[in-house]
Scaffold this active site. Structure first.
Site, PDB file in Angstrom:
ATOM      1  N   GLU A   1      -5.172  -8.463  -1.528  1.00 14.08           N
ATOM      2  CA  GLU A   1      -5.853  -8.330  -0.227  1.00 14.08           C
ATOM      3  C   GLU A   1      -7.320  -8.056  -0.464  1.00 14.08           C
ATOM      4  O   GLU A   1      -7.670  -7.173  -1.263  1.00 14.08           O
ATOM      5  CB  GLU A   1      -5.308  -7.156   0.593  1.00 14.08           C
ATOM      6  CG  GLU A   1      -4.063  -7.453   1.357  1.00 14.08           C
ATOM      7  CD  GLU A   1      -3.681  -6.319   2.296  1.00 14.08           C
ATOM      8  OE1 GLU A   1      -4.584  -5.688   2.900  1.00 14.08           O
ATOM      9  OE2 GLU A   1      -2.473  -6.063   2.427  1.00 14.08           O
TER      10      GLU A   1
ATOM     11  N   GLU B   1       0.833  -1.211   0.000  1.00 16.85           N
ATOM     12  CA  GLU B   1       0.000   0.000   0.000  1.00 16.85           C
ATOM     13  C   GLU B   1       0.867   1.259   0.000  1.00 16.85           C
ATOM     14  O   GLU B   1       0.783   2.101   0.897  1.00 16.85           O
ATOM     15  CB  GLU B   1      -0.956  -0.027   1.192  1.00 16.85           C
ATOM     16  CG  GLU B   1      -1.946  -1.183   1.102  1.00 16.85           C
ATOM     17  CD  GLU B   1      -3.039  -1.171   2.152  1.00 16.85           C
ATOM     18  OE1 GLU B   1      -2.817  -0.589   3.230  1.00 16.85           O
ATOM     19  OE2 GLU B   1      -4.111  -1.747   1.904  1.00 16.85           O
TER      20      GLU B   1
END
Ligand code: BGP
Length: 467
Positions: free
Chosen positions: A363, A171
Protein backbone atom coordinates in the site's frame (compact mmCIF):
# COMPACT_ATOMS: atom_id res chain seq x y z
CA UNK A 1 17.91 1.69 -17.53
CA UNK A 2 15.66 0.21 -14.89
CA UNK A 3 16.61 -0.64 -11.33
CA UNK A 4 13.66 -2.97 -10.90
CA UNK A 5 14.12 -6.73 -11.38
CA UNK A 6 12.33 -8.42 -14.29
CA UNK A 7 10.16 -10.31 -11.84
CA UNK A 8 8.97 -7.11 -10.12
CA UNK A 9 5.22 -7.27 -9.53
CA UNK A 10 3.64 -3.95 -10.48
CA UNK A 11 0.04 -3.43 -9.54
CA UNK A 12 -2.58 -1.95 -7.31
CA UNK A 13 -4.52 -2.68 -4.15
CA UNK A 14 -8.12 -2.52 -2.98
CA UNK A 15 -10.11 -4.06 -0.12
CA UNK A 16 -13.50 -5.76 -0.19
CA UNK A 17 -15.27 -3.49 2.27
CA UNK A 18 -14.14 -0.32 0.53
CA UNK A 19 -14.97 -1.38 -3.00
CA UNK A 20 -17.39 -4.27 -3.39
CA UNK A 21 -20.65 -2.88 -2.06
CA UNK A 22 -23.42 -5.51 -2.36
CA UNK A 23 -23.15 -5.78 1.41
CA UNK A 24 -26.14 -8.11 1.77
CA UNK A 25 -26.17 -9.95 -1.53
CA UNK A 26 -25.80 -13.67 -2.25
CA UNK A 27 -25.88 -14.63 1.39
CA UNK A 28 -23.19 -12.28 2.65
CA UNK A 29 -23.32 -11.66 6.38
CA UNK A 30 -22.68 -8.26 7.92
CA UNK A 31 -19.17 -7.20 8.78
CA UNK A 32 -18.11 -4.52 11.25
CA UNK A 33 -17.54 -2.23 8.28
CA UNK A 34 -21.25 -2.16 7.45
CA UNK A 35 -21.70 -0.22 10.69
CA UNK A 36 -18.69 2.08 10.46
CA UNK A 37 -20.47 4.81 8.54
CA UNK A 38 -17.98 7.46 9.62
CA UNK A 39 -14.87 5.39 9.20
CA UNK A 40 -12.46 4.32 11.84
CA UNK A 41 -12.47 7.61 13.64
CA UNK A 42 -16.00 7.20 15.02
CA UNK A 43 -17.35 4.38 17.17
CA UNK A 44 -19.46 1.60 15.78
CA UNK A 45 -23.05 2.59 15.14
CA UNK A 46 -25.64 0.23 16.60
CA UNK A 47 -27.80 0.51 13.47
CA UNK A 48 -26.92 0.42 9.80
CA UNK A 49 -26.98 3.97 8.54
CA UNK A 50 -28.39 4.32 5.01
CA UNK A 51 -25.73 6.81 3.93
CA UNK A 52 -22.89 4.46 4.84
CA UNK A 53 -21.00 4.63 1.55
CA UNK A 54 -19.43 1.23 2.07
CA UNK A 55 -22.77 -0.55 1.66
CA UNK A 56 -22.59 0.17 -2.06
CA UNK A 57 -18.85 0.92 -2.29
CA UNK A 58 -17.92 1.42 -5.92
CA UNK A 59 -19.97 -1.64 -6.86
CA UNK A 60 -16.88 -3.70 -7.63
CA UNK A 61 -19.13 -6.69 -6.91
CA UNK A 62 -20.91 -6.16 -10.21
CA UNK A 63 -18.25 -4.25 -12.12
CA UNK A 64 -15.15 -6.30 -11.31
CA UNK A 65 -14.76 -7.44 -14.94
CA UNK A 66 -14.75 -3.88 -16.25
CA UNK A 67 -12.33 -2.79 -13.52
CA UNK A 68 -9.90 -5.66 -13.93
CA UNK A 69 -9.91 -5.00 -17.68
CA UNK A 70 -8.78 -1.45 -16.94
CA UNK A 71 -6.07 -2.74 -14.57
CA UNK A 72 -4.92 -5.06 -17.34
CA UNK A 73 -4.84 -2.14 -19.75
CA UNK A 74 -2.32 -0.47 -17.41
CA UNK A 75 -0.31 -3.69 -17.52
CA UNK A 76 -0.86 -4.80 -13.90
CA UNK A 77 1.05 -7.91 -12.99
CA UNK A 78 -0.59 -8.22 -9.58
CA UNK A 79 -3.85 -7.16 -7.97
CA UNK A 80 -4.11 -7.05 -4.21
CA UNK A 81 -7.67 -7.43 -2.95
CA UNK A 82 -9.28 -8.96 0.10
CA UNK A 83 -11.86 -11.65 0.55
CA UNK A 84 -14.73 -10.55 2.77
CA UNK A 85 -14.78 -13.28 5.40
CA UNK A 86 -18.52 -12.68 5.87
CA UNK A 87 -19.23 -13.59 2.23
CA UNK A 88 -17.73 -17.01 2.82
CA UNK A 89 -18.89 -17.56 6.39
CA UNK A 90 -21.73 -15.06 6.91
CA UNK A 91 -21.57 -15.17 10.70
CA UNK A 92 -18.00 -16.36 10.78
CA UNK A 93 -18.66 -19.53 12.79
CA UNK A 94 -20.60 -21.77 10.38
CA UNK A 95 -19.39 -25.27 9.59
CA UNK A 96 -19.95 -24.94 5.85
CA UNK A 97 -19.02 -22.05 3.57
CA UNK A 98 -21.47 -20.01 1.52
CA UNK A 99 -21.04 -21.27 -2.03
CA UNK A 100 -22.41 -18.07 -3.57
CA UNK A 101 -19.72 -16.04 -1.82
CA UNK A 102 -17.00 -18.34 -3.10
CA UNK A 103 -18.47 -18.10 -6.60
CA UNK A 104 -17.87 -14.39 -6.62
CA UNK A 105 -14.17 -14.78 -5.81
CA UNK A 106 -13.89 -17.65 -8.32
CA UNK A 107 -14.92 -15.14 -10.97
CA UNK A 108 -12.64 -12.35 -9.74
CA UNK A 109 -9.62 -14.66 -9.55
CA UNK A 110 -10.30 -16.25 -12.94
CA UNK A 111 -10.74 -12.81 -14.46
CA UNK A 112 -7.34 -11.71 -13.06
CA UNK A 113 -5.68 -14.88 -14.31
CA UNK A 114 -7.15 -14.45 -17.79
CA UNK A 115 -5.08 -11.25 -18.05
CA UNK A 116 -1.99 -12.79 -16.45
CA UNK A 117 -2.55 -10.80 -13.24
CA UNK A 118 -1.41 -12.53 -10.02
CA UNK A 119 -3.97 -12.26 -7.24
CA UNK A 120 -2.49 -11.20 -3.88
CA UNK A 121 -5.23 -11.78 -1.36
CA UNK A 122 -5.66 -10.35 2.14
CA UNK A 123 -7.59 -12.76 4.33
CA UNK A 124 -8.73 -10.17 6.84
CA UNK A 125 -8.79 -6.51 5.85
CA UNK A 126 -10.55 -4.71 8.70
CA UNK A 127 -13.70 -6.72 8.09
CA UNK A 128 -14.37 -9.14 10.94
CA UNK A 129 -17.85 -10.64 10.59
CA UNK A 130 -20.19 -8.58 12.76
CA UNK A 131 -21.59 -11.65 14.50
CA UNK A 132 -18.12 -12.53 15.80
CA UNK A 133 -17.74 -9.03 17.12
CA UNK A 134 -21.12 -8.97 18.81
CA UNK A 135 -21.06 -12.45 20.31
CA UNK A 136 -17.35 -13.11 20.87
CA UNK A 137 -15.93 -9.59 21.14
CA UNK A 138 -13.81 -10.35 18.09
CA UNK A 139 -10.25 -11.54 18.55
CA UNK A 140 -10.55 -11.20 22.31
CA UNK A 141 -11.97 -14.68 22.11
CA UNK A 142 -9.72 -17.61 21.37
CA UNK A 143 -12.60 -19.21 19.46
CA UNK A 144 -11.81 -16.96 16.53
CA UNK A 145 -8.66 -18.96 15.86
CA UNK A 146 -10.80 -22.01 15.03
CA UNK A 147 -13.20 -20.01 12.86
CA UNK A 148 -10.34 -18.31 11.04
CA UNK A 149 -8.62 -21.65 10.50
CA UNK A 150 -11.75 -23.01 8.82
CA UNK A 151 -12.00 -19.94 6.62
CA UNK A 152 -8.33 -20.15 5.60
CA UNK A 153 -8.52 -23.86 4.85
CA UNK A 154 -11.58 -23.26 2.68
CA UNK A 155 -10.05 -20.55 0.52
CA UNK A 156 -6.54 -22.01 0.35
CA UNK A 157 -7.99 -25.31 -0.88
CA UNK A 158 -10.39 -23.68 -3.29
CA UNK A 159 -7.74 -21.48 -4.87
CA UNK A 160 -4.82 -23.90 -4.80
CA UNK A 161 -2.85 -23.56 -8.02
CA UNK A 162 -4.45 -20.18 -8.74
CA UNK A 163 -3.43 -17.91 -5.89
CA UNK A 164 0.25 -17.86 -4.98
CA UNK A 165 0.35 -14.88 -2.61
CA UNK A 166 -1.68 -14.37 0.57
CA UNK A 167 -1.57 -11.88 3.44
CA UNK A 168 -3.01 -12.71 6.85
CA UNK A 169 -4.16 -9.56 8.72
CA UNK A 170 -4.14 -6.13 7.14
CA UNK A 171 -2.12 -3.66 9.26
CA UNK A 172 -2.15 -6.10 12.14
CA UNK A 173 -0.54 -3.53 14.45
CA UNK A 174 -3.62 -1.28 14.13
CA UNK A 175 -4.83 -3.36 17.05
CA UNK A 176 -3.09 -1.11 19.58
CA UNK A 177 -4.92 2.06 18.52
CA UNK A 178 -8.06 0.69 16.86
CA UNK A 179 -9.04 -2.64 18.40
CA UNK A 180 -12.44 -2.58 16.68
CA UNK A 181 -11.17 -2.03 13.16
CA UNK A 182 -8.01 -4.06 13.68
CA UNK A 183 -9.36 -6.98 15.66
CA UNK A 184 -13.16 -6.73 15.65
CA UNK A 185 -13.22 -5.98 19.38
CA UNK A 186 -16.45 -4.27 20.42
CA UNK A 187 -15.32 -3.32 23.93
CA UNK A 188 -14.24 0.31 24.08
CA UNK A 189 -10.52 0.80 23.74
CA UNK A 190 -10.42 2.69 27.05
CA UNK A 191 -11.71 -0.38 28.87
CA UNK A 192 -9.06 -2.69 27.45
CA UNK A 193 -5.98 -3.27 29.56
CA UNK A 194 -2.50 -4.01 28.23
CA UNK A 195 -3.10 -7.58 29.28
CA UNK A 196 -6.20 -7.68 27.04
CA UNK A 197 -4.33 -6.22 24.09
CA UNK A 198 -1.43 -8.66 24.44
CA UNK A 199 -3.90 -11.54 24.66
CA UNK A 200 -5.74 -10.37 21.54
CA UNK A 201 -2.39 -10.05 19.76
CA UNK A 202 -1.54 -13.60 20.85
CA UNK A 203 -4.72 -14.95 19.27
CA UNK A 204 -3.99 -13.13 16.04
CA UNK A 205 -0.37 -14.25 16.01
CA UNK A 206 -1.34 -17.89 16.53
CA UNK A 207 -4.04 -17.60 13.84
CA UNK A 208 -1.62 -15.99 11.41
CA UNK A 209 0.99 -18.72 11.99
CA UNK A 210 -1.68 -21.36 11.63
CA UNK A 211 -2.63 -19.86 8.28
CA UNK A 212 0.99 -20.16 7.14
CA UNK A 213 1.12 -23.79 8.31
CA UNK A 214 -2.11 -24.75 6.55
CA UNK A 215 -1.12 -22.99 3.32
CA UNK A 216 2.20 -24.82 3.21
CA UNK A 217 0.55 -28.16 3.95
CA UNK A 218 -1.86 -27.64 1.07
CA UNK A 219 0.84 -26.45 -1.30
CA UNK A 220 4.42 -25.69 -0.21
CA UNK A 221 4.79 -23.19 -3.04
CA UNK A 222 2.13 -20.83 -1.62
CA UNK A 223 3.72 -17.66 -0.25
CA UNK A 224 2.12 -16.16 2.85
CA UNK A 225 3.11 -12.75 4.15
CA UNK A 226 2.27 -10.63 7.14
CA UNK A 227 1.17 -7.01 6.78
CA UNK A 228 1.86 -4.10 9.08
CA UNK A 229 1.06 -0.43 9.08
CA UNK A 230 4.51 0.86 8.28
CA UNK A 231 5.53 4.21 9.66
CA UNK A 232 9.10 5.34 10.11
CA UNK A 233 9.64 7.11 13.45
CA UNK A 234 12.18 9.95 13.57
CA UNK A 235 13.35 11.48 16.83
CA UNK A 236 12.06 15.05 16.90
CA UNK A 237 15.51 16.29 17.96
CA UNK A 238 18.96 14.89 18.64
CA UNK A 239 18.16 14.87 22.33
CA UNK A 240 18.80 11.23 23.35
CA UNK A 241 15.49 11.28 25.22
CA UNK A 242 13.71 11.61 21.88
CA UNK A 243 15.52 8.59 20.48
CA UNK A 244 14.49 6.67 23.57
CA UNK A 245 10.93 7.71 22.73
CA UNK A 246 11.47 6.26 19.24
CA UNK A 247 12.62 2.98 20.79
CA UNK A 248 9.29 2.88 22.59
CA UNK A 249 7.24 3.91 19.54
CA UNK A 250 8.86 1.24 17.36
CA UNK A 251 7.46 -1.46 19.61
CA UNK A 252 4.07 -0.90 17.98
CA UNK A 253 5.37 -2.47 14.80
CA UNK A 254 8.15 -4.70 16.09
CA UNK A 255 5.79 -6.67 18.30
CA UNK A 256 4.13 -8.32 15.32
CA UNK A 257 7.05 -8.19 12.91
CA UNK A 258 9.42 -9.93 15.30
CA UNK A 259 7.10 -12.80 16.13
CA UNK A 260 5.76 -13.33 12.62
CA UNK A 261 9.23 -13.48 11.09
CA UNK A 262 11.22 -15.14 13.87
CA UNK A 263 8.67 -17.56 15.18
CA UNK A 264 8.93 -16.85 18.89
CA UNK A 265 8.36 -14.16 21.48
CA UNK A 266 11.69 -12.40 21.90
CA UNK A 267 12.91 -11.40 25.31
CA UNK A 268 11.86 -7.79 24.97
CA UNK A 269 8.21 -8.78 24.53
CA UNK A 270 8.35 -10.96 27.63
CA UNK A 271 9.74 -7.93 29.46
CA UNK A 272 6.80 -5.90 28.18
CA UNK A 273 4.39 -8.43 29.66
CA UNK A 274 6.24 -8.21 32.98
CA UNK A 275 6.31 -4.45 32.91
CA UNK A 276 2.52 -4.31 32.60
CA UNK A 277 1.93 -7.23 34.96
CA UNK A 278 0.34 -9.19 32.14
CA UNK A 279 0.19 -12.96 32.14
CA UNK A 280 -0.70 -14.27 28.71
CA UNK A 281 -2.69 -17.45 28.36
CA UNK A 282 -0.62 -19.56 26.04
CA UNK A 283 -2.07 -22.99 25.34
CA UNK A 284 -0.07 -26.09 24.67
CA UNK A 285 1.01 -26.13 21.05
CA UNK A 286 0.78 -22.36 20.58
CA UNK A 287 4.52 -21.80 20.73
CA UNK A 288 5.09 -24.58 18.21
CA UNK A 289 2.57 -23.00 15.89
CA UNK A 290 4.33 -19.64 16.07
CA UNK A 291 7.34 -21.31 14.48
CA UNK A 292 5.49 -21.22 11.15
CA UNK A 293 6.92 -17.92 10.06
CA UNK A 294 5.92 -15.87 7.05
CA UNK A 295 7.53 -16.26 3.62
CA UNK A 296 7.75 -12.52 3.06
CA UNK A 297 6.88 -9.33 4.88
CA UNK A 298 4.63 -6.58 3.64
CA UNK A 299 3.53 -3.18 4.77
CA UNK A 300 1.60 -0.05 3.94
CA UNK A 301 3.48 3.19 3.71
CA UNK A 302 1.96 6.65 3.52
CA UNK A 303 4.06 8.77 5.83
CA UNK A 304 6.71 9.00 8.50
CA UNK A 305 6.32 10.72 11.84
CA UNK A 306 8.32 12.53 14.49
CA UNK A 307 8.41 11.32 18.06
CA UNK A 308 9.50 13.11 21.19
CA UNK A 309 9.85 12.53 24.91
CA UNK A 310 8.13 15.87 25.37
CA UNK A 311 5.48 15.94 22.62
CA UNK A 312 3.57 18.79 24.25
CA UNK A 313 6.39 21.14 23.23
CA UNK A 314 5.69 20.63 19.51
CA UNK A 315 2.94 21.22 17.02
CA UNK A 316 0.67 18.23 16.48
CA UNK A 317 0.08 16.90 12.98
CA UNK A 318 -2.29 14.30 11.56
CA UNK A 319 -1.46 10.71 10.83
CA UNK A 320 -2.70 7.46 9.40
CA UNK A 321 -4.20 5.94 12.54
CA UNK A 322 -1.59 7.49 14.76
CA UNK A 323 -0.54 10.74 16.43
CA UNK A 324 2.30 12.69 14.90
CA UNK A 325 4.33 15.79 15.56
CA UNK A 326 4.80 18.13 12.65
CA UNK A 327 8.05 17.63 10.79
CA UNK A 328 9.34 21.04 9.64
CA UNK A 329 11.10 19.46 6.65
CA UNK A 330 8.07 17.81 5.06
CA UNK A 331 5.05 18.85 3.01
CA UNK A 332 1.70 17.29 3.78
CA UNK A 333 -1.31 16.03 1.84
CA UNK A 334 -4.74 17.65 1.93
CA UNK A 335 -5.52 15.25 4.78
CA UNK A 336 -2.42 16.32 6.68
CA UNK A 337 -0.33 13.18 6.12
CA UNK A 338 3.32 14.10 5.75
CA UNK A 339 4.90 13.13 2.45
CA UNK A 340 8.24 11.43 2.90
CA UNK A 341 9.62 9.11 0.19
CA UNK A 342 12.97 8.85 2.00
CA UNK A 343 11.14 7.30 4.95
CA UNK A 344 10.05 4.49 2.64
CA UNK A 345 13.64 3.78 1.60
CA UNK A 346 14.76 3.83 5.22
CA UNK A 347 11.96 1.51 6.33
CA UNK A 348 12.69 -0.95 3.52
CA UNK A 349 16.34 -1.01 4.56
CA UNK A 350 15.43 -1.48 8.18
CA UNK A 351 13.13 -4.42 7.47
CA UNK A 352 15.73 -5.99 5.18
CA UNK A 353 18.43 -5.70 7.86
CA UNK A 354 16.25 -7.05 10.63
CA UNK A 355 14.32 -9.80 8.94
CA UNK A 356 16.25 -10.82 5.82
CA UNK A 357 13.08 -11.70 3.96
CA UNK A 358 11.68 -10.48 0.64
CA UNK A 359 9.49 -7.41 1.06
CA UNK A 360 6.28 -6.41 -0.69
CA UNK A 361 5.12 -2.79 -0.58
CA UNK A 362 1.40 -3.49 -0.62
CA UNK A 363 0.00 0.00 0.00
CA UNK A 364 1.19 3.46 -0.90
CA UNK A 365 -0.59 6.34 -2.55
CA UNK A 366 -1.99 9.83 -2.31
CA UNK A 367 -5.49 10.62 -1.11
CA UNK A 368 -6.50 13.89 -2.79
CA UNK A 369 -9.46 15.86 -4.05
CA UNK A 370 -9.74 15.33 -7.79
CA UNK A 371 -11.64 17.35 -10.33
CA UNK A 372 -13.21 15.58 -13.27
CA UNK A 373 -12.82 17.75 -16.37
CA UNK A 374 -13.17 17.32 -20.10
CA UNK A 375 -10.08 17.25 -22.32
CA UNK A 376 -10.54 16.69 -26.07
CA UNK A 377 -14.04 15.38 -25.45
CA UNK A 378 -12.90 12.82 -22.85
CA UNK A 379 -13.56 13.07 -19.13
CA UNK A 380 -10.39 12.85 -17.08
CA UNK A 381 -8.50 14.17 -14.05
CA UNK A 382 -5.21 16.01 -14.46
CA UNK A 383 -3.56 14.58 -11.36
CA UNK A 384 0.08 15.58 -11.75
CA UNK A 385 0.23 15.85 -7.91
CA UNK A 386 -0.50 12.12 -7.70
CA UNK A 387 2.10 11.32 -10.33
CA UNK A 388 4.66 13.36 -8.33
CA UNK A 389 3.84 11.49 -5.14
CA UNK A 390 4.05 8.06 -6.78
CA UNK A 391 7.12 8.91 -8.80
CA UNK A 392 9.13 9.98 -5.75
CA UNK A 393 8.04 6.94 -3.77
CA UNK A 394 8.90 4.57 -6.61
CA UNK A 395 12.30 6.27 -6.92
CA UNK A 396 12.75 5.58 -3.20
CA UNK A 397 11.98 1.91 -3.80
CA UNK A 398 14.49 1.93 -6.67
CA UNK A 399 17.05 3.40 -4.28
CA UNK A 400 16.30 0.70 -1.72
CA UNK A 401 16.76 -1.95 -4.41
CA UNK A 402 20.12 -0.35 -5.17
CA UNK A 403 20.86 -0.54 -1.45
CA UNK A 404 20.40 -4.29 -1.74
CA UNK A 405 16.83 -4.73 -0.51
CA UNK A 406 14.83 -7.52 -2.14
CA UNK A 407 11.52 -5.95 -3.10
CA UNK A 408 8.95 -8.32 -4.61
CA UNK A 409 6.54 -5.73 -5.88
CA UNK A 410 4.43 -2.65 -5.39
CA UNK A 411 0.66 -2.39 -5.19
CA UNK A 412 -0.46 1.21 -5.27
CA UNK A 413 -3.28 1.74 -2.80
CA UNK A 414 -6.71 2.49 -4.12
CA UNK A 415 -5.76 1.96 -7.77
CA UNK A 416 -9.40 2.74 -8.48
CA UNK A 417 -11.17 5.35 -6.32
CA UNK A 418 -12.88 3.73 -3.35
CA UNK A 419 -14.34 4.60 0.04
CA UNK A 420 -11.72 5.79 2.52
CA UNK A 421 -11.02 3.59 5.53
CA UNK A 422 -10.34 6.25 8.12
CA UNK A 423 -13.03 8.76 7.16
CA UNK A 424 -15.46 6.76 4.97
CA UNK A 425 -15.37 9.53 2.36
CA UNK A 426 -15.45 9.18 -1.42
CA UNK A 427 -13.82 12.53 -1.97
CA UNK A 428 -10.50 11.29 -0.60
CA UNK A 429 -9.46 9.70 -3.89
CA UNK A 430 -6.41 7.56 -4.59
CA UNK A 431 -7.11 6.00 -7.96
CA UNK A 432 -5.65 5.91 -11.42
CA UNK A 433 -9.31 5.50 -12.30
CA UNK A 434 -11.94 8.03 -11.30
CA UNK A 435 -15.27 6.69 -10.06
CA UNK A 436 -18.29 8.95 -10.41
CA UNK A 437 -19.68 8.86 -6.90
CA UNK A 438 -19.72 11.57 -4.25
CA UNK A 439 -19.94 11.75 -0.47
CA UNK A 440 -23.74 11.82 -0.64
CA UNK A 441 -23.72 8.58 -2.59
CA UNK A 442 -24.75 10.36 -5.79
CA UNK A 443 -23.23 9.56 -9.19
CA UNK A 444 -23.36 7.15 -12.09
CA UNK A 445 -20.48 4.96 -10.82
CA UNK A 446 -18.95 5.33 -14.29
CA UNK A 447 -15.17 4.94 -14.51
CA UNK A 448 -12.75 7.41 -16.15
CA UNK A 449 -9.01 7.15 -16.74
CA UNK A 450 -6.99 9.86 -14.99
CA UNK A 451 -3.74 11.32 -16.30
CA UNK A 452 -1.88 9.06 -13.85
CA UNK A 453 -3.44 6.02 -15.59
CA UNK A 454 -1.30 6.53 -18.68
CA UNK A 455 1.71 7.48 -16.59
CA UNK A 456 1.56 4.22 -14.61
CA UNK A 457 0.98 2.23 -17.81
CA UNK A 458 4.24 3.66 -19.14
CA UNK A 459 6.06 2.96 -15.86
CA UNK A 460 4.99 -0.67 -15.97
CA UNK A 461 5.70 -1.19 -19.65
CA UNK A 462 9.26 0.08 -19.16
CA UNK A 463 9.63 -1.87 -15.88
CA UNK A 464 10.26 1.37 -14.04
CA UNK A 465 12.78 2.83 -16.48
CA UNK A 466 10.41 5.73 -17.25
CA UNK A 467 9.57 7.06 -13.87
C1 BGP B 1 -4.66 1.84 5.28
C2 BGP B 1 -5.72 0.80 5.07
C3 BGP B 1 -6.49 0.90 3.80
C4 BGP B 1 -6.61 2.28 3.24
C5 BGP B 1 -5.43 3.20 3.47
C6 BGP B 1 -5.67 4.66 3.19
O1 BGP B 1 -4.49 2.11 6.62
O2 BGP B 1 -5.17 -0.50 5.08
O3 BGP B 1 -7.67 0.19 3.92
O4 BGP B 1 -7.84 2.81 3.18
O5 BGP B 1 -4.92 3.09 4.76
O6 BGP B 1 -6.36 5.21 4.25
P1 BGP B 1 -7.65 6.11 4.08
O7 BGP B 1 -8.60 5.30 3.27
O8 BGP B 1 -8.13 6.37 5.43
O9 BGP B 1 -7.20 7.32 3.37
Amino acid sequence: MTRFPDSFLWGGAIAANQSEGAFDQDGKGLSIQDFLSKGVTKPLDPTIIPQNLKLEGIDFYHRYAEDIKLFAEMGFKVLRFSIAWSRIFPNGNEEQPNEAGLNFYDKVIDCCLSYGIEPLITLSHYETPYFLTKVYDGWRSRSLITFFERYCRTVFTRYQGKVNYWLTFNEVNALWNFPLMGAGVMTNKEELTKQDLFQIAHHELVASALAVKIAHEIDPSIQVGNMVLGIYNYPMTSNPEDTLAVLEADKNLNYFMDVQTRGYYPNWIKKEWQKYGASIEIEEGDLDLLKHTVDFVSFSYYMSRCVSATPEKYQQGKGNMTNVLKNPFLEETEWGWEIDPAGLRILLNRFAHLYELPIFVVENGLGAIDELIEVNGEKTVLDSYRIDYLQTHLEAIGDAIDDGVEVLGYTMWGCIDLVSASTAEMKKRYGFIYVDRDDDGQGTLDRYRKQSFNWYKDVISTNGANL
